[in-house]
Every structure is written in structure tokens, then in C-alpha cells.
Write an enzyme that holds these catalytic residues in place. Sequence first.
Site, PDB file in Angstrom:
ATOM      1  N   ASN A   1       0.804  -1.216   0.000  1.00  0.00           N
ATOM      2  CA  ASN A   1       0.000   0.000   0.000  1.00  0.00           C
ATOM      3  C   ASN A   1       0.844   1.277   0.000  1.00  0.00           C
ATOM      4  O   ASN A   1       0.357   2.330  -0.399  1.00  0.00           O
ATOM      5  CB  ASN A   1      -0.919  -0.010   1.232  1.00  0.00           C
ATOM      6  CG  ASN A   1      -1.636   1.298   1.431  1.00  0.00           C
ATOM      7  OD1 ASN A   1      -2.497   1.682   0.647  1.00  0.00           O
ATOM      8  ND2 ASN A   1      -1.273   2.024   2.483  1.00  0.00           N
TER       9      ASN A   1
ATOM     10  N   TYR B   1       2.950   9.532 -10.942  1.00  0.00           N
ATOM     11  CA  TYR B   1       2.219   8.650 -10.031  1.00  0.00           C
ATOM     12  C   TYR B   1       1.394   7.634 -10.817  1.00  0.00           C
ATOM     13  O   TYR B   1       1.456   6.420 -10.554  1.00  0.00           O
ATOM     14  CB  TYR B   1       1.311   9.510  -9.150  1.00  0.00           C
ATOM     15  CG  TYR B   1       0.448   8.753  -8.169  1.00  0.00           C
ATOM     16  CD1 TYR B   1       0.930   8.391  -6.912  1.00  0.00           C
ATOM     17  CD2 TYR B   1      -0.869   8.423  -8.478  1.00  0.00           C
ATOM     18  CE1 TYR B   1       0.134   7.717  -5.998  1.00  0.00           C
ATOM     19  CE2 TYR B   1      -1.676   7.756  -7.574  1.00  0.00           C
ATOM     20  CZ  TYR B   1      -1.166   7.410  -6.337  1.00  0.00           C
ATOM     21  OH  TYR B   1      -1.964   6.740  -5.439  1.00  0.00           O
TER      22      TYR B   1
ATOM     23  N   ALA C   1       1.662   6.576 -13.895  1.00  0.00           N
ATOM     24  CA  ALA C   1       2.463   5.625 -14.659  1.00  0.00           C
ATOM     25  C   ALA C   1       3.010   4.518 -13.765  1.00  0.00           C
ATOM     26  O   ALA C   1       3.009   3.340 -14.141  1.00  0.00           O
ATOM     27  CB  ALA C   1       3.609   6.348 -15.359  1.00  0.00           C
TER      28      ALA C   1
ATOM     29  N   LYS D   1       1.673   3.542 -10.953  1.00  0.00           N
ATOM     30  CA  LYS D   1       0.538   2.731 -10.520  1.00  0.00           C
ATOM     31  C   LYS D   1       0.085   1.780 -11.631  1.00  0.00           C
ATOM     32  O   LYS D   1      -0.361   0.655 -11.355  1.00  0.00           O
ATOM     33  CB  LYS D   1      -0.609   3.628 -10.062  1.00  0.00           C
ATOM     34  CG  LYS D   1      -0.339   4.337  -8.739  1.00  0.00           C
ATOM     35  CD  LYS D   1      -0.196   3.347  -7.591  1.00  0.00           C
ATOM     36  CE  LYS D   1      -0.114   4.018  -6.250  1.00  0.00           C
ATOM     37  NZ  LYS D   1      -0.097   3.058  -5.125  1.00  0.00           N
TER      38      LYS D   1
END
Length: 259
Positions: free
Chosen positions: A94, A159, A161, A163
Site C-alpha cells: 500500500n 504517479y 504511470a 501505478k
Amino acid sequence: MQGSRLREKVALITGGGGGIGAATARVFCDEGAAVILVDANSQALANVVDELLSRDPAAQVQTHVADVANAAQAAAAAELAVSSFGRLDVLVNNAAMRNYSALADATPEEWQSMVSVNLVGTSNYCKAALPFLRQAGAGSIVNVSSCYAVTGRKGMGLYDATKAGMLAMTRTLAFEEAAHGVRANAICPGSTLTDFHVNRAQAAGKSVEVLRTQRQDTSLIGRWASPEEVAWPILWLASDEASFITGTTLMVDGGLSIM
């Protein structure tokens, strides 16, 4: 009353010092799991532990302060799970960092920082946990990606990309680990009202009441998700109820991805 969906299971959760990670710890403990929480912020971890123990003094929880980009610290976290609780059944990746640079302006250093946490960090914990997840016989990895990994927006390209890269990693893990009895799935949260957003809004002089009205057009449901509304699908994918599910991307976005 405590549930039993993760009874006798041990889970390692990165980014456990707040937001979705802390909510996942709460629902996991409520369902009988022992948890190892990893975060770079020691005070945030201490706050979560205090909350968990106030809810249930018998909660089984350990913490590990670490930068997820550090492979040696990842190995130590997995070893801590086994030395503390005897096994490791679930890994929830996470932890993440954000960046608001336009792609045309982003520097190589910004890219490297994002990749080191969002992709290398995820890889570090998978590599550290997999020997123990294989031993468990029915291990589960849940990677927390983003709805913007599959849809578009401006301003957070680095971010998004990384993810999206997590989704590709999840599919490959599903192929590689099926023979070892380990499932790998990903969830893609939409707008989730975490402490991060609350603190950012307050720093900008915006009240929480105003903040709550500002995501009505980013889902069909017309509101923010609570962290628990993301944690419950993580719980399901981690549990044996999802035993025939691997390689899946579950959209937990209130319908944003179909708008």
C-alpha cells in the site's frame, strides 16, 4: 465481536501508518489476523498501534519503521513477521509517494524517486515475502494501485504511470506464483478521504466540510470513499473467500473508470 475471515493468518501491510493502510489493519485485526505494519513514520505507526489496542487489547500487531525502497529493510520486515507470529500469509503493498509535476517538466530525479517507492518498493516486499507466502500454502498479495492507472487525468503522470506498472507487475506475479499457491491481485481506489487529503486541505486553509463537497464529479456515487470502503475489498481479496481469484484488477472507484 471479532470475525474469523483471517483467523490464524499473518499479514504484512506497507504504508500502515495511516489512510488505507491503517484502515486495512483495523479490518484485518477485526477478522482475526496478526499484522505487521510498515511505514517510514514511526509516530504514525505508534498512533495506529494505540488505536488498534484501544479497540482490542488482544490485537496482535508489530511495527517496522522502514523506507520501502530499501530492500534490506523489506527483508527484515518479512523476517519480523515470521519471528513474531510464526508465518506470513498476506502481503498488502500500500505504501506510495505522490508527485504533481507535469510530464513535460518532470526531472529524472523525480522519476527515480517515484519508481523507487511505487515500483521498486512493491517489488522489494514481494521478493522478501514470497518465500514465506509460498510456505503458507495459500498466500495472497494485494497491490494497491489507483483508478488513474487505467484512466486519464493531468498533473500526476508520474504517479499514474507507476501505478499502472503495479498492475502489470500483479499480472506477472499471478502467472509466476500460481504454481506455488500464491495469488496476486490489485485494487484501484478512486477518491478516498484519507488523512493525507485532510491535512493537505487544512494546510491550504480549506475546511474538511468544504473538502467533502469537492469530489462529487469523480464517481458515479458522487462522494469520497472512506478508507474502510477500500480496506474491505482488500480484506476479501486477502481471504480464502477469493481463493479462485488471481491476476485481477478490482476497481474500487465508485464507477469513475466508466464515466
